[in-house]
Each structure stands twice: as C-alpha cells, then as structure tokens.
Design an enzyme around this catalytic site. Structure first.
Site, PDB file in Angstrom:
ATOM      1  N   GLU A   1     -66.471  44.000 -26.609  1.00 36.74           N
ATOM      2  CA  GLU A   1     -67.688  44.184 -27.415  1.00 36.74           C
ATOM      3  C   GLU A   1     -68.193  45.734 -27.224  1.00 36.74           C
ATOM      4  O   GLU A   1     -67.934  46.460 -26.433  1.00 36.74           O
ATOM      5  CB  GLU A   1     -68.809  43.358 -26.297  1.00 36.74           C
ATOM      6  CG  GLU A   1     -70.283  43.575 -26.842  1.00 36.74           C
ATOM      7  CD  GLU A   1     -71.110  42.603 -26.217  1.00 36.74           C
ATOM      8  OE1 GLU A   1     -72.382  42.970 -26.123  1.00 36.74           O
ATOM      9  OE2 GLU A   1     -70.497  41.588 -25.736  1.00 36.74           O
TER      10      GLU A   1
ATOM     11  N   ASP B   1     -67.056  44.121 -22.149  1.00 36.19           N
ATOM     12  CA  ASP B   1     -68.356  44.925 -22.824  1.00 36.19           C
ATOM     13  C   ASP B   1     -68.034  46.466 -22.611  1.00 36.19           C
ATOM     14  O   ASP B   1     -68.446  46.489 -21.291  1.00 36.19           O
ATOM     15  CB  ASP B   1     -69.440  44.178 -22.825  1.00 36.19           C
ATOM     16  CG  ASP B   1     -70.506  44.825 -23.461  1.00 36.19           C
ATOM     17  OD1 ASP B   1     -70.530  45.812 -24.259  1.00 36.19           O
ATOM     18  OD2 ASP B   1     -72.006  44.413 -23.216  1.00 36.19           O
TER      19      ASP B   1
ATOM     20  N   GLU C   1     -75.681  44.408 -31.075  1.00 40.17           N
ATOM     21  CA  GLU C   1     -77.069  44.510 -30.423  1.00 40.17           C
ATOM     22  C   GLU C   1     -77.710  45.960 -30.575  1.00 40.17           C
ATOM     23  O   GLU C   1     -78.843  45.996 -30.443  1.00 40.17           O
ATOM     24  CB  GLU C   1     -76.831  44.487 -28.842  1.00 40.17           C
ATOM     25  CG  GLU C   1     -76.029  45.536 -28.164  1.00 40.17           C
ATOM     26  CD  GLU C   1     -75.816  45.408 -26.695  1.00 40.17           C
ATOM     27  OE1 GLU C   1     -76.606  45.968 -26.005  1.00 40.17           O
ATOM     28  OE2 GLU C   1     -74.736  44.594 -26.451  1.00 40.17           O
TER      29      GLU C   1
ATOM     30  N   HIS D   1     -76.971  38.850 -28.703  1.00 38.98           N
ATOM     31  CA  HIS D   1     -77.251  39.567 -27.395  1.00 38.98           C
ATOM     32  C   HIS D   1     -78.605  39.246 -26.842  1.00 38.98           C
ATOM     33  O   HIS D   1     -79.511  38.782 -27.577  1.00 38.98           O
ATOM     34  CB  HIS D   1     -77.562  41.234 -28.031  1.00 38.98           C
ATOM     35  CG  HIS D   1     -77.764  42.141 -26.736  1.00 38.98           C
ATOM     36  ND1 HIS D   1     -78.948  42.489 -26.846  1.00 38.98           N
ATOM     37  CD2 HIS D   1     -77.127  42.276 -25.664  1.00 38.98           C
ATOM     38  CE1 HIS D   1     -79.120  43.289 -25.943  1.00 38.98           C
ATOM     39  NE2 HIS D   1     -78.150  43.197 -25.167  1.00 38.98           N
ATOM     40  N   ALA D   2     -78.591  39.114 -25.344  1.00 41.05           N
ATOM     41  CA  ALA D   2     -79.912  38.662 -24.692  1.00 41.05           C
ATOM     42  C   ALA D   2     -80.055  39.365 -23.556  1.00 41.05           C
ATOM     43  O   ALA D   2     -80.426  38.869 -22.584  1.00 41.05           O
ATOM     44  CB  ALA D   2     -79.963  37.008 -24.559  1.00 41.05           C
ATOM     45  N   GLY D   3     -79.335  40.563 -23.216  1.00 45.08           N
ATOM     46  CA  GLY D   3     -79.297  41.305 -21.883  1.00 45.08           C
ATOM     47  C   GLY D   3     -80.255  42.065 -21.724  1.00 45.08           C
ATOM     48  O   GLY D   3     -80.209  43.417 -21.875  1.00 45.08           O
TER      49      GLY D   3
ATOM     50  N   ASN E   1     -70.160  48.732 -24.159  1.00 45.07           N
ATOM     51  CA  ASN E   1     -71.151  49.454 -24.402  1.00 45.07           C
ATOM     52  C   ASN E   1     -71.132  50.809 -24.993  1.00 45.07           C
ATOM     53  O   ASN E   1     -71.565  51.645 -24.513  1.00 45.07           O
ATOM     54  CB  ASN E   1     -72.000  49.404 -23.302  1.00 45.07           C
ATOM     55  CG  ASN E   1     -72.665  48.050 -22.758  1.00 45.07           C
ATOM     56  OD1 ASN E   1     -72.036  47.558 -21.943  1.00 45.07           O
ATOM     57  ND2 ASN E   1     -73.730  47.688 -23.647  1.00 45.07           N
TER      58      ASN E   1
ATOM     59  N   GLU F   1     -75.857  34.775 -25.154  1.00 44.54           N
ATOM     60  CA  GLU F   1     -75.720  35.184 -23.945  1.00 44.54           C
ATOM     61  C   GLU F   1     -76.918  34.916 -23.101  1.00 44.54           C
ATOM     62  O   GLU F   1     -78.139  34.586 -23.560  1.00 44.54           O
ATOM     63  CB  GLU F   1     -75.652  36.966 -24.206  1.00 44.54           C
ATOM     64  CG  GLU F   1     -75.864  37.678 -22.799  1.00 44.54           C
ATOM     65  CD  GLU F   1     -75.654  39.408 -23.056  1.00 44.54           C
ATOM     66  OE1 GLU F   1     -75.196  39.907 -22.218  1.00 44.54           O
ATOM     67  OE2 GLU F   1     -76.145  39.650 -24.294  1.00 44.54           O
TER      68      GLU F   1
ATOM     69  N   GLY G   1     -78.135  45.099 -14.917  1.00 44.85           N
ATOM     70  CA  GLY G   1     -78.037  45.737 -16.254  1.00 44.85           C
ATOM     71  C   GLY G   1     -77.261  46.754 -16.400  1.00 44.85           C
ATOM     72  O   GLY G   1     -76.986  47.358 -17.302  1.00 44.85           O
TER      73      GLY G   1
ATOM     74  N   ASP H   1     -79.799  40.532 -32.368  1.00 42.41           N
ATOM     75  CA  ASP H   1     -80.934  40.967 -31.403  1.00 42.41           C
ATOM     76  C   ASP H   1     -82.307  40.819 -31.899  1.00 42.41           C
ATOM     77  O   ASP H   1     -82.360  41.184 -32.912  1.00 42.41           O
ATOM     78  CB  ASP H   1     -80.515  42.385 -30.993  1.00 42.41           C
ATOM     79  CG  ASP H   1     -81.439  42.866 -29.792  1.00 42.41           C
ATOM     80  OD1 ASP H   1     -81.087  42.953 -28.594  1.00 42.41           O
ATOM     81  OD2 ASP H   1     -82.910  43.030 -29.711  1.00 42.41           O
TER      82      ASP H   1
ATOM     83  N   LYS I   1     -68.882  37.056 -19.099  1.00 42.26           N
ATOM     84  CA  LYS I   1     -68.734  38.627 -19.661  1.00 42.26           C
ATOM     85  C   LYS I   1     -68.661  39.649 -18.411  1.00 42.26           C
ATOM     86  O   LYS I   1     -69.714  39.718 -17.644  1.00 42.26           O
ATOM     87  CB  LYS I   1     -69.979  38.867 -20.546  1.00 42.26           C
ATOM     88  CG  LYS I   1     -69.478  40.104 -21.532  1.00 42.26           C
ATOM     89  CD  LYS I   1     -70.520  40.165 -22.724  1.00 42.26           C
ATOM     90  CE  LYS I   1     -71.687  40.825 -22.616  1.00 42.26           C
ATOM     91  NZ  LYS I   1     -72.601  40.857 -23.662  1.00 42.26           N
TER      92      LYS I   1
ATOM     93  N   ASP J   1     -74.057  49.258 -17.357  1.00 44.94           N
ATOM     94  CA  ASP J   1     -72.973  49.327 -17.846  1.00 44.94           C
ATOM     95  C   ASP J   1     -72.256  50.766 -17.763  1.00 44.94           C
ATOM     96  O   ASP J   1     -72.859  51.727 -17.333  1.00 44.94           O
ATOM     97  CB  ASP J   1     -72.934  48.849 -19.240  1.00 44.94           C
ATOM     98  CG  ASP J   1     -74.240  49.595 -20.116  1.00 44.94           C
ATOM     99  OD1 ASP J   1     -73.946  50.818 -20.313  1.00 44.94           O
ATOM    100  OD2 ASP J   1     -75.090  48.806 -20.558  1.00 44.94           O
TER     101      ASP J   1
ATOM    102  N   LYS K   1     -68.628  43.794 -17.776  1.00 44.05           N
ATOM    103  CA  LYS K   1     -68.822  45.341 -18.011  1.00 44.05           C
ATOM    104  C   LYS K   1     -67.705  46.165 -17.759  1.00 44.05           C
ATOM    105  O   LYS K   1     -67.094  46.010 -16.699  1.00 44.05           O
ATOM    106  CB  LYS K   1     -70.213  45.839 -17.673  1.00 44.05           C
ATOM    107  CG  LYS K   1     -71.249  45.010 -17.856  1.00 44.05           C
ATOM    108  CD  LYS K   1     -71.682  45.294 -19.434  1.00 44.05           C
ATOM    109  CE  LYS K   1     -72.975  44.794 -19.763  1.00 44.05           C
ATOM    110  NZ  LYS K   1     -73.265  44.896 -21.082  1.00 44.05           N
TER     111      LYS K   1
ATOM    112  N   TYR L   1     -85.348  47.707 -17.059  1.00 40.09           N
ATOM    113  CA  TYR L   1     -85.745  46.677 -18.006  1.00 40.09           C
ATOM    114  C   TYR L   1     -87.059  46.847 -18.496  1.00 40.09           C
ATOM    115  O   TYR L   1     -87.984  46.682 -17.481  1.00 40.09           O
ATOM    116  CB  TYR L   1     -85.163  45.436 -17.823  1.00 40.09           C
ATOM    117  CG  TYR L   1     -83.752  45.117 -18.091  1.00 40.09           C
ATOM    118  CD1 TYR L   1     -82.895  45.917 -18.513  1.00 40.09           C
ATOM    119  CD2 TYR L   1     -83.172  43.476 -17.894  1.00 40.09           C
ATOM    120  CE1 TYR L   1     -81.610  45.595 -18.496  1.00 40.09           C
ATOM    121  CE2 TYR L   1     -81.921  43.225 -18.036  1.00 40.09           C
ATOM    122  CZ  TYR L   1     -81.133  44.301 -18.299  1.00 40.09           C
ATOM    123  OH  TYR L   1     -79.796  43.965 -18.589  1.00 40.09           O
TER     124      TYR L   1
END
Length: 437
Positions: A273, A247, A302, A352-354, A249, A383, A23, A325, A217, A25, A219, A33
């Site tokens: 992104e 992406d 997101e 978005h699904a991270g 972020n 995602e 996760g 999201d 994708k 970035d 980062k 998470y």
C-alpha cells in the site's frame, strides 16, 4: 420541513494518540488523531454532523477553510441542496476565489468533505435512515444526480453510471439482507503499527485471531531488516492461510519500492500500500508491473486527491485495489464517482479507515458499493482500526471481523458532547493537562 441551515460551527478536536504510538507509520511517526468537526444547525432544531480527519498540527488550518465555506452553506435549505446536489457540490468546489486554493485538493477539499459529510448526515437524519440505507433506497437517477461528472466523462458518462446502477438492481434486496445478517468483511491494522514492540505485535495478533480476524495489515518502510523480522513474526503468528498486507505510507522512490517489496515477498503479502508518492500515478504503474510476477498487488487511494486522479490511476493500471477515503475526497458525492469508475475497471474497492471517525463514515459507502454497485465480495474488505470509537454516539459494530450495518439515522459521525469538550484543542481539559506536564 425545509430544514433551513441557520448556523455552521466547526471545532478543532484532537486525541493524543502519539503517546502510545497508535497510528504510527514510516512517514507519520507521531500522529495525534484529530478532526475538524462540523455541526450544522437548522431552524427546526435538527442538526447535521460531519468531520474531516487530520493528524494534529494543521487542524486549525482546516478549521479556517471550513469557516471560509460557511457563507455558501448557511441560509440554504436542505431541500435546496438535495434537489440539485451536483450543483451544490460544484458551488463549494468551484467558488471563483476559493477554488484557487485547490482546486479540489488539499486543505480546501478536506474542508469541503467535512461540510458535505455534515449535509449528508443531516439528510439521512431527516429521512430517518442510516446513510447507507438512504443511498440504497435511492433511484439510480437520483444517485447519478449527486455526482459531478466534470473531468471524468472520458471514462464514465452519466449514461454508463446509470447502466451500472440499473444492472445492480437485480438481487439488490438479497444482498441487503445478506449484509444485515453477516456484515461486510473487514481487515485490521490495529495490531501492527510501526511503533509497536515485537511483544505487542505478537500479543495483539494472537488476540485478534481469537476474535475471528483473518486479514492483517503491517506498517513497513523504516528499516528493511526490521520489516523482514516483523513481517516474518506476524506471518508465523497468523499462519500461512490468513491474509497479510503491507503499507509503506509513501516512503520510497520507485526502484527502492520494487527492491524492498521483493525482499518481503517471502511473507506473501496480498498488496503493498502507498509504496511511493500518492501523486505519482506513473510510478505506481511501474511498481505494479514490476511486482506482478511476484503476485503482489499495489493498493492506494487514502491520499488520492480527487476523482480525476483516481480516473488516471485506473486508466494507467497503476493500482489493483482502490482505497477510497470518506474525508480526502469530496464526501459521498465524489466517492460515488470513484466507486462507479472502479467497477467499470473491475478494480476492487477496499476503503481506508485508519483514523478517528473514518470507520464510522466509510462503512456506509462500502455497504452501498456491495449492495448497489459491485455486487461482489471477492478480494474486498474494509479497513478497521480499534481506536477512539468510544467517542461517538453511534460507534461501529464489529462482529466476527465484519462491519455490521449501522441502524441509527445519519452518517454515524456525531461525537459525544463530553468528548468534544474534553479533547477540543487547545482549551479542552485533556490538552490543558497535556500542556502542564
């Protein structure tokens, strides 16, 4: 059965994903998470489960916000709620005192999403259907009745929404059958978190290709030369014909974003992104205009706070891919509004699904979008991250890089009781061991 809600429980559940840099970035270098996890109890024994996604610290604040909303939920029957879902949504988002902490943004909106996600889960379970099927089987008028159109009627009226949904009734069954057979196309973010070594990137991308993945994708945003090297490495591994997205972020200012992404144009990314502040709509518009000649689109959403901001992003041509999201917006209700607005502006929705539980949730929304709104798969994908699904009673099913429609009743976000006990913060076994180290 009335399904009167007798209790609302909320728990702080955290997974130590930062240990292995899952996760990671350019802005969130050590995410754990986590979720504020909601359980609704009813007088008939049926439960509803919901969550909102966080990154560790601060989950306890969202838990407090959920508790502040509990008094607006407990005592209501499911029938009370769904017979006027728009009114119930507005009850939660427009409380005369709590509203001051938003309105419809930030911690209060995350909490609202957790509660509403649990209500939708309860409704789908009561009907014996997965949530996507509950939505697909609804009459267009009932769908529209769930949406709060306040502040967006200058772009989308109830009549226009009804018209979109009615037009999509044609061949709806054919599209549903197609999804049941083939699933919805996905892309993977799991191969290229910022904290991964080059060796990990190469190994994970190679393995993903063998499993049927064609959309990846990466980062970016911490170091330009490092980004160029990593992106070129991944482009070499996946080949020239597969899809690559990048992406940042929210890492850059406008000029820096344009300059940085221009240097990465050689790897032919489909989109950049979140190039800058998620609140800066006009900055996204400037970046979009500058990158268009390079064939690079802008994707964001997101951390787009609400339907009003999505409305303005669309009006300003500030995004070319809308990334809804399930937990940032006000649950299904507000996401329905965004799906319909995006369709009107002919902007593909790529959710978005991270995060923990986000794949489980958002798959339902994107299935509904294809079957009942957009009727289009061109430049559309959802995602997928390959982390923490083992903690759910109905985890996502991926076949040949496609989300297969869930079959179990509900919204797919019920966690295993054993996982909740082990990862509840700070008293769970995992966190006690973590603290002792």
């Amino acid at each position: 059965m009335l399904h009167r809600i007798t209790d609302l429980t909320v728990m702080d559940v955290r997974f130590p994903t930062s240990v292995e840099q899952h996760g990671s970035d350019a802005m969130h270098t050590d995410p754990d998470y986590s979720a504020a996890y909601v359980i609704l109890d009813t007088d008939c024994g049926r439960k509803g489960f919901g969550l909102t996604f966080t990154l560790g610290k601060g989950t306890e604040i969202v838990v407090c916000a959920v508790k502040a909303l509990a008094g607006l939920v407990v005592g209501k029957t499911l029938q009370d709620i769904v017979s006027d879902f728009r009114g119930f949504y507005r009850l939660l988002t427009s409380d005369g005192q709590l509203r001051w902490l938003g309105p419809e943004k930030g911690v209060m909106h995350l909490a609202t999403a957790a509660v509403l996600n649990a209500v939708w889960d309860l409704w789908a379970r009561a009907e014996g259907k997965p949530l996507w099927k509950l939505l697909v089987d609804m009459d267009p008028k009932q769908i529209v009745s769930c949406i709060d159109f306040r502040y967006i009627t200058d772009v989308l009226t109830e009549e226009e929404a009804l018209d979109i949904l009615r037009k999509a009734q044609e061949d709806k069954q054919k599209r549903e059958d197609q999804m049941l057979m083939q699933g919805y196309p996905a892309y993977t973010t799991s191969c290229a978190w910022l904290g991964y070594s080059d060796q990990q990137l190469q190994q994970l991308c190679t393995a993903a290709l063998k499993s049927g993945w064609t959309r990846f994708k990466v980062k970016v945003g911490a170091d330009l030369e490092d980004d160029i090297r990593r992106c070129c490495l991944i482009r070499k591994v996946i080949g020239p014909n597969n899809v690559l997205m990048i992406d940042a972020n929210q890492r850059w200012d406008v000029a820096e974003a344009i300059s940085w992404v221009s240097r990465l144009a050689e790897v032919q990314p489909l989109w950049i992104e979140e190039p800058t502040s998620p609140d800066d709509i006009l900055a996204h518009a400037t970046i979009s205009k500058a990158l268009a000649p390079l064939g690079i689109a802008v994707a964001t959403g997101e951390q787009c706070q609400n339907r009003v901001m999505f409305k303005q992003f669309l009006q300003a041509s500030a995004l070319q891919f809308a990334q809804i999201d399930s937990c940032r917006l006000g649950s299904v209700n507000e996401n329905l509004a965004v799906l319909l607005m995006a369709h009107k502006f002919n902007v593909p929705v790529c959710p978005h699904a991270g995060g923990v539980g986000l794949c489980e949730l958002v798959q339902h929304l994107i299935l509904f979008d294809y079957i009942c709104v957009s009727a289009d798969l061109e430049n559309r994908m959802c995602e997928y991250v390959d982390h923490l699904h083992e903690h759910f009673s109905s985890p996502v099913v991926i076949q040949n890089a496609h989300y297969m429609p869930p079959k179990d009743p509900g919204y797919s976000c019920e966690m295993l009781e054993t996982s909740v006990r082990r990862y509840q913060y700070p008293e769970g076994e995992v966190w006690k061991q973590h603290t002792e180290k």
